[in-house]
Write an enzyme that holds these catalytic residues in place. Structure first.
Site, PDB file in Angstrom:
ATOM      1  N   ASP A   1       0.338  -4.676   5.643  1.00 39.56           N
ATOM      2  CA  ASP A   1      -0.658  -5.452   5.358  1.00 39.56           C
ATOM      3  C   ASP A   1      -0.470  -5.750   3.653  1.00 39.56           C
ATOM      4  OD1 ASP A   1      -1.604  -2.969   4.964  1.00 39.56           O
ATOM      5  OD2 ASP A   1      -3.548  -3.567   4.774  1.00 39.56           O
ATOM      6  N   GLU A   2      -1.141  -6.644   3.298  1.00 39.78           N
ATOM      7  CA  GLU A   2      -1.366  -6.874   1.653  1.00 39.78           C
ATOM      8  C   GLU A   2      -0.260  -6.236   0.760  1.00 39.78           C
ATOM      9  OE1 GLU A   2      -5.091  -4.514   1.116  1.00 39.78           O
ATOM     10  OE2 GLU A   2      -6.344  -6.243   1.804  1.00 39.78           O
ATOM     11  N   VAL A   3       0.828  -7.110   0.959  1.00 36.53           N
ATOM     12  CA  VAL A   3       1.956  -6.648   0.344  1.00 36.53           C
ATOM     13  C   VAL A   3       1.978  -7.559  -1.284  1.00 36.53           C
ATOM     14  CG1 VAL A   3       4.485  -6.676   0.164  1.00 36.53           C
ATOM     15  CG2 VAL A   3       3.093  -6.573   2.456  1.00 36.53           C
TER      16      VAL A   3
ATOM     17  N   HIS B   1       0.903  -1.119  -0.159  1.00 39.48           N
ATOM     18  CA  HIS B   1       0.154  -0.105   0.133  1.00 39.48           C
ATOM     19  C   HIS B   1       0.858   1.360   0.238  1.00 39.48           C
ATOM     20  CE1 HIS B   1      -3.856  -1.629   0.074  1.00 39.48           C
ATOM     21  NE2 HIS B   1      -3.909  -2.580   1.301  1.00 39.48           N
TER      22      HIS B   1
END
Length: 456
Positions: A140-142, A84
């Protein structure tokens, strides 16, 4: 702790609006704010390129913290340190730090410049938040981690996998924070750790002492909590949501959905004592404003205040009890709340209530009333079709049969939209106002405007 998440990567409110909102948060049971600045932070020097044209000033950042202190709210800044990071990697200057060249989502952890850049970003943010005892490093959410050439080479040389590579980078970030800022406590989202084995999580022991995980996705939480206990974590936080999770273009907050989310988390909280020595340190009520830096805006903050009030009071009272309901209505100045319809009765007396009511009008009537006039009016279909309009011919007799109705509808909506714009401008910067109008109003109103222009 009960932190309300202010996601500033879209629709960042003016500080004058936060002056009205912070006392409300305090009244409703929050004792902290998690501020995800992204490009709204007044970065300096080399990093100035990251600032939005409407970024807060250093005085604004100071004012926000004074306001928080005044209302007994702990400020926790959030700086994304892995995924992100589109607001950074979209710039040509930092393009070489992408994990995958085509996508601006995630950092390449193997380029030394990545850590160097993160150190200067973290330093600037922490320097301006000397009162804060916590920092959140996102993580998060790499997306696409492991897909870049450097990562593929690293994994084959080190017989590693994506999980060990992820932990290596996080450990470097934590190493910098603990060495540089003694006593600063660190939070991070837990989703990337869910796929990592207990063995791998136990290995970097020094990591565990300095970080508290913030668990998301409620129904799946309990099995992971057991795993975190086995991995040696001692503190956990939960992340619920009061808005911004029901669709990237959601304009109106579904109340019962978010209430149910909090009731589910209360059940998970009841299970925590059985997982000793793990203890629950706090809850973050997330309020995403965009799904990522490139997506459209989700619900505006004033629109979601009833949801936030219901969710906070549900946590304070251990359920949406009569007492919780009464407090919500009293504080917000409402007569009643219809959970299933996601509506509130009464004028309301909360900051931004005018926008709340006006967005309700846009959401419920704008599109419908315009499409009804344009598509169901037989005189328009018969005597003023796109063909007539293109070739500019028509019979005035038939045109007059629908003209006054269409002109009145146009005038009513234009006048409404002027008021709405004025209300939005009081709370938001010009880029937000423009974007919200372009996304939610103009697609319908422009059709009516074009018809009126051709009619005239």
């Amino acid at each position: 702790m009960r932190l309300v998440h202010l996601d500033l990567k879209g629709a960042a409110p003016r500080v004058s609006y936060l002056e009205q909102v912070f006392p409300l948060l305090s009244q409703l049971g929050a004792n902290g704010v998690l501020i995800e600045y992204e490009d709204m932070f007044p970065f300096k020097g080399e990093l100035e390129i990251l600032r939005s044209p409407f970024a807060y000033s250093e005085e604004d950042i100071e004012r926000i913290q004074q306001l928080a202190e005044q209302h007994k709210l702990e400020v926790v800044p959030l700086v994304q340190t892995f995924g992100h990071v589109e607001f950074i990697l979209k710039h040509e200057k930092y393009q070489h730090l992408r994990e995958v060249e085509r996508f601006p989502n995630s950092f390449n952890p193997h380029v030394p410049d990545t850590l160097a850049l993160l150190k200067s970003i973290l330093s600037q943010v922490i320097e301006k938040h000397r009162r804060s005892t916590w920092i959140h490093i996102g993580a998060d959410e790499v997306f696409h981690l492991g897909e870049g050439m450097d990562s593929k080479n690293w994994m084959s040389h080190n017989k590693g996998d994506v999980g060990t590579m992820y932990l290596k980078h996080i450990k470097e970030v934590l190493g910098f924070l603990t060495a540089q800022y003694w006593g600063l406590r660190v939070l991070m989202w837990d989703d990337m750790l869910r796929k990592i084995s207990v063995g791998a999580l136990r290995a970097p022991r020094s990591l565990l002492g300095t970080v508290a995980l913030v668990a998301r996705a409620c129904p799946a939480a309990v099995p992971f909590l057991t795993k975190y206990v086995e991995s040696g974590f001692e503190a956990v936080w939960f992340a619920s949501a009061f808005k911004g999770t029901t669709g990237p273009a959601q304009a109106w907050t579904p109340l019962s959905y978010h209430l149910k989310n909090h009731l589910s988390w209360l059940k998970v909280m009841q299970a925590v004592p059985r997982l000793a020595p793990l203890r629950l340190q706090g809850v973050v009520l997330t309020g995403w404003q965009r799904y990522d830096h490139y997506s459209v805006l989700c619900e505006l903050l004033p629109v979601s205040i009833p949801s936030l009030a219901i969710c906070l009071q549900t946590l304070v009272n251990g359920g949406f009890t009569e007492e919780a309901k009464r407090k919500v209505l009293d504080v917000l100045g409402l007569e009643s709340v219809q959970l299933e319809q996601s509506t509130c009765e009464g004028r309301g007396a909360f900051p931004g209530v005018e926008i709340y009511h006006m967005v309700e009008q846009v959401n419920g009537h704008l599109k419908e009333s315009i499409l009804k006039a344009l598509e169901e009016e037989s005189a328009i279909k018969g005597w003023f079709s796109p063909y007539h309009r293109k070739h500019q011919f028509g019979n005035p007799r038939n045109m007059e049969s629908f003209g006054s109705k269409v002109l009145k509808l146009h005038e009513d909506w234009e006048s409404f939209v002027r008021d709405l714009r004025a209300q939005l401008e009081r709370i938001y910067f010009p880029d937000t106002v423009e974007e919200w109008m372009e996304e939610n109003v103009n697609p319908y109103l422009d059709q009516l405007r074009d018809l009126v222009r051709d009619y005239r």
